[in-house]
Design a protein around this motif. Structure first.
Motif, PDB file in Angstrom:
ATOM      1  N   GLY A 159       1.679   0.331  -2.104  1.00 26.68           N
ATOM      2  CA  GLY A 159       0.191   0.377  -1.820  1.00 26.68           C
ATOM      3  C   GLY A 159      -0.651   0.157  -3.227  1.00 26.68           C
ATOM      4  N   MET A 189       6.068  -6.395  -2.500  1.00 27.73           N
ATOM      5  CA  MET A 189       5.054  -6.344  -1.510  1.00 27.73           C
ATOM      6  C   MET A 189       5.639  -5.706  -0.157  1.00 27.73           C
ATOM      7  N   GLY A 235       5.698  -2.174   0.945  1.00 26.19           N
ATOM      8  CA  GLY A 235       4.541  -1.344   0.985  1.00 26.19           C
ATOM      9  C   GLY A 235       4.115  -0.722  -0.339  1.00 26.19           C
ATOM     10  N   HIS A 276       1.047  -3.766   4.692  1.00 29.93           N
ATOM     11  CA  HIS A 276       1.354  -3.803   3.309  1.00 29.93           C
ATOM     12  C   HIS A 276       0.837  -2.531   2.376  1.00 29.93           C
ATOM     13  N   LEU A 277       0.205  -1.440   3.300  1.00 28.97           N
ATOM     14  CA  LEU A 277      -0.295  -0.427   2.663  1.00 28.97           C
ATOM     15  C   LEU A 277       0.547   0.705   3.081  1.00 28.97           C
ATOM     16  N   ASN A 278       0.587   1.930   2.188  1.00 30.17           N
ATOM     17  CA  ASN A 278       1.230   3.182   2.407  1.00 30.17           C
ATOM     18  C   ASN A 278       0.451   3.976   3.290  1.00 30.17           C
ATOM     19  N   GLU A 309      -3.012   4.761   1.558  1.00 30.91           N
ATOM     20  CA  GLU A 309      -3.922   3.649   1.420  1.00 30.91           C
ATOM     21  C   GLU A 309      -4.272   3.309   2.829  1.00 30.91           C
ATOM     22  N   MET A 357      -1.219  -9.427   3.184  1.00 27.22           N
ATOM     23  CA  MET A 357      -0.401  -9.556   3.952  1.00 27.22           C
ATOM     24  C   MET A 357       0.184 -10.968   4.140  1.00 27.22           C
TER      25      MET A 357
END
Lengths: 280, 378
Positions: free
Chosen positions: A276, A271, A274, B92-94, B97, A192
């Motif tokens: 992943g 980034m 998203g 920051h994750l889909n 995730e 993050m």
């Protein structure tokens, strides 16, 4: 066009003027000089001669990368620590981080000279305790030290900013799902904070790769960086003045910086969208 | 003694910044129960949840999971999972995730992770959303991802901290039904925090009404509504007229200057009580057939019914009726014996239940202050 539009245009007019006179015109001049010879004739000779400075370019990039890496490693824990403080203590600490930046860059670098030189503070201390003096100044190490010292706040600030923006409940959610401190760092905090790390790297690498004052004062002419060479061509301190080769070198350096920032920004955007699994 | 409670909180006290948040709280939670902690902002409900989740250590008292004392055990080692008020998804994750997060921490094989995530996405009706960026989802969808993420690690207990607070009314209703279905089909325990009494009544097996860091009443939604233990509970859950009264003898209460037949007994003769009468239990009748009569001072159309305020000798009653009554007209009121509920006097007596200062505007204002408080709470 409504009056609001006109008003907006008027307010940015001084800046537009400033930018064109002090940015666009100089860049145009640099391009002109880079592709002409002393008599104003078009030539590619200047560009060809850049090949001679490959080593210096390499050295500049190496030292800049080295300082950027040290800045990142030093700044992250500091930024993290500060972001965990309570609000008022955060403000004070951030002010302390920025405090040296309020003083002239040149003066701060001169101060390091007197600390590092042969009869400087460090060596005198060492001798006072019976040790033998050693040379610090005029080494690559001293140049890197100067860069790290001068540019460290530019790394701390953006990282600190992204870390404070991370919602505490996001960390709690990670904890809740079974993450211990190490996993929280690796899977949540670090990914993050990538945007902050990217802008920190850019803000340190760009001035570091183009510096000439630090290498001149702390490198003592032994560490010649690309910035020093460009300075010499324009001021003729050690040799003849040659605006054309100086301009060509500047142009290449600019292109280099542009490419690296574009790559960095691209990475940042990836980034942000998203993507992943980068860390997973 | 071994307890068969899944979670027990014994004599829990907490103070934060010199302010007492919970005092000597005792709460026992059964397996597969849907239990709701209900109360106004600052009543200690979220604090109670955070203690169970392990995010906060009580100053005093024991937190027991089964027979094991878990004080001091960090959140990542407790088999409870939390749905946070503001989702707390990983930006920051889909979607995939995010849901896989807890499974990856547990280092499960990729095949199993994939299968569980798909299953969870189906459970919360988000099949096909795997690759989506969580920031591009609507509030309701983000909430579903948060639910799927917590359920993916197969907790025995799910803690929900006002999970529907940020959703609009219709979506909230749908999600209430869905959450209840999920809880029943997975057969796990839900501990749910809300300040929305309607939400609490419609979803829970057990409602715990809290105020001032103290549990006011624990019971089924029906108990809580029909048999409130004190004026606070009566007022907080639904609308109620709360009147000073006296228990003349068993099955007979006196209030508003009349004696009424009622179904309550067990009080001392002549004991002062608070009498609760729900607005929907008051019938409007012709004056000559009535026990009480008064002047209509306001009428509000609420869709299903009219909400009228009737001034009976200075005490303003709220009455819900399907017939329109003119403001200024005199009407009679009739109350059935089973509509009268008497309560022992408490610290809350006299604070609630008169609608003389009632207006929708005041209601709205107090709602706003709830929201603000709950934000500054955190």
């Amino acid at each position: 066009m409504n009056s609001g539009g006109v008003g907006k245009r008027l307010t940015i007019a001084p800046y537009t003027l400033w930018m064109s006179v002090f940015v666009v015109v100089p860049i145009a001049l640099v391009i002109y000089y880079a592709f002409t010879d002393g008599h104003g004739r078009l030539t590619l000779e200047n560009m060809k001669s850049i090949a001679d400075y490959g080593k210096t370019f390499f050295m500049s990039i190496k030292l800049a990368l080295f300082s950027t890496a040290i800045c990142l490693l030093a700044a992250y824990p500091v930024a993290y620590g500060i972001s965990r403080f309570e609000a008022r203590r955060q403000q004070t600490t951030i002010m302390l981080v920025m405090l040296p930046m309020w003083m002239n860059f040149l003066i701060r670098t001169y101060a390091w000279m007197t600390i590092l030189e042969g009869n400087g503070l460090i060596n005198r201390l060492v001798r006072a305790f019976g040790g033998e003096g050693f040379s610090i100044i005029n080494t690559n190490g001293a140049v890197v030290l100067g860069m790290v010292y001068n540019f460290l706040p530019y790394m701390i600030l953006p990282i600190y900013t992204v870390l404070t923006k991370i919602d505490k409940s996001t960390i709690e959610a990670a904890q809740d799902l079974g993450a211990n401190k190490a996993s929280i760092f690796r899977r949540v905090l670090l990914p993050m904070s990538v945007p902050g790390i990217i802008s920190g790297i850019t803000m340190v690498f760009v001035p570091a790769v183009s510096t000439f004052v630090i290498s001149k004062l702390l490198g003592g002419g032994k560490t010649f960086l690309i910035g020093d060479i460009i300075e010499n061509y324009f001021l003729g301190n050690t040799g003849s003045v040659d605006y054309n080769i100086g301009a060509a070198l500047s142009l290449v350096l600019m292109a280099l910086i542009l490419i690296s920032t574009t790559v960095m920004n691209h990475f940042d955007k990836d980034m942000g969208e998203g993507g992943g699994g980068i860390v997973g | 003694m071994t307890s068969n409670h899944l979670i027990s909180l014994k004599d829990i006290s907490v103070s934060l910044g010199g302010e007492q948040i919970l005092s000597n709280l005792n709460l026992y939670i059964n397996d597969k129960e849907f239990i709701t902690l209900l109360g106004p902002s600052g009543c200690g409900k979220t604090t109670t949840l955070r203690i169970i989740g392990g995010f906060l250590e009580p100053d005093k008292g024991d937190v027991m999971f089964g027979d094991k004392r878990v004080n001091g055990v960090p959140p990542h080692k407790r088999r409870v999972n939390t749905i946070f008020q503001r989702y707390a998804l990983f930006p920051h994750l889909n979607v995939f995730e995010n849901i896989a997060f807890g499974l990856r921490i547990r280092k499960l094989p990729e095949q199993e992770i994939r299968q569980t995530v798909e299953e969870m996405l189906g459970l919360v009706n988000l099949a096909g959303f795997e690759k989506r960026n969580v920031n591009s989802l609507s509030g309701g969808q983000q909430q579903r991802v948060a639910i799927a993420r917590a359920l993916a690690v197969k907790p025995k207990v799910l803690l929900l901290d006002e999970p529907l607070g940020a959703l609009d009314l219709k979506l909230r209703r749908d999600m209430q039904v869905e959450l209840k279905n999920i809880q029943q089909s997975l057969e796990i325990t839900f501990i749910y925090v809300t300040h929305d009494q309607e939400e609490a009544l419609s979803m829970s097996d057990t409602v715990v009404v809290m105020d001032g860091g103290i549990i006011q009443q624990i019971g089924t939604p029906l108990d809580i509504y029909n048999e409130p233990q004190n004026a606070f509970v009566a007022d907080f859950i639904g609308e109620s007229n709360i009147i000073d009264g006296i228990m003349v003898k068993d099955l007979c209460a006196e209030f508003a200057g009349c004696r009424f037949k009622c179904l309550d007994k067990g009080f001392a003769k002549g004991e002062p009580v608070d009498v609760v009468i729900r607005p929907e239990d008051v019938d409007v009748v012709p004056v000559e057939k009535s026990m009480l009569s008064g002047v209509v001072t306001s009428v509000t159309f609420k869709g299903v019914h009219f909400e009228i305020i009737v001034d009976v000798n200075g005490f303003k009653w709220m009455v819900q009726t399907t017939d329109f009554e003119e403001v200024g007209s005199v009407i009679g009121l009739y109350i059935e014996p089973d509509a009268i509920h008497t309560m022992k006097k408490s610290a809350y007596s006299g604070l609630y239940g008169d609608y003389s200062s009632f207006s929708d505007e005041i209601d709205l204002l107090s709602d706003v202050s709830y929201e603000e408080e709950s934000v500054s709470d955190e």
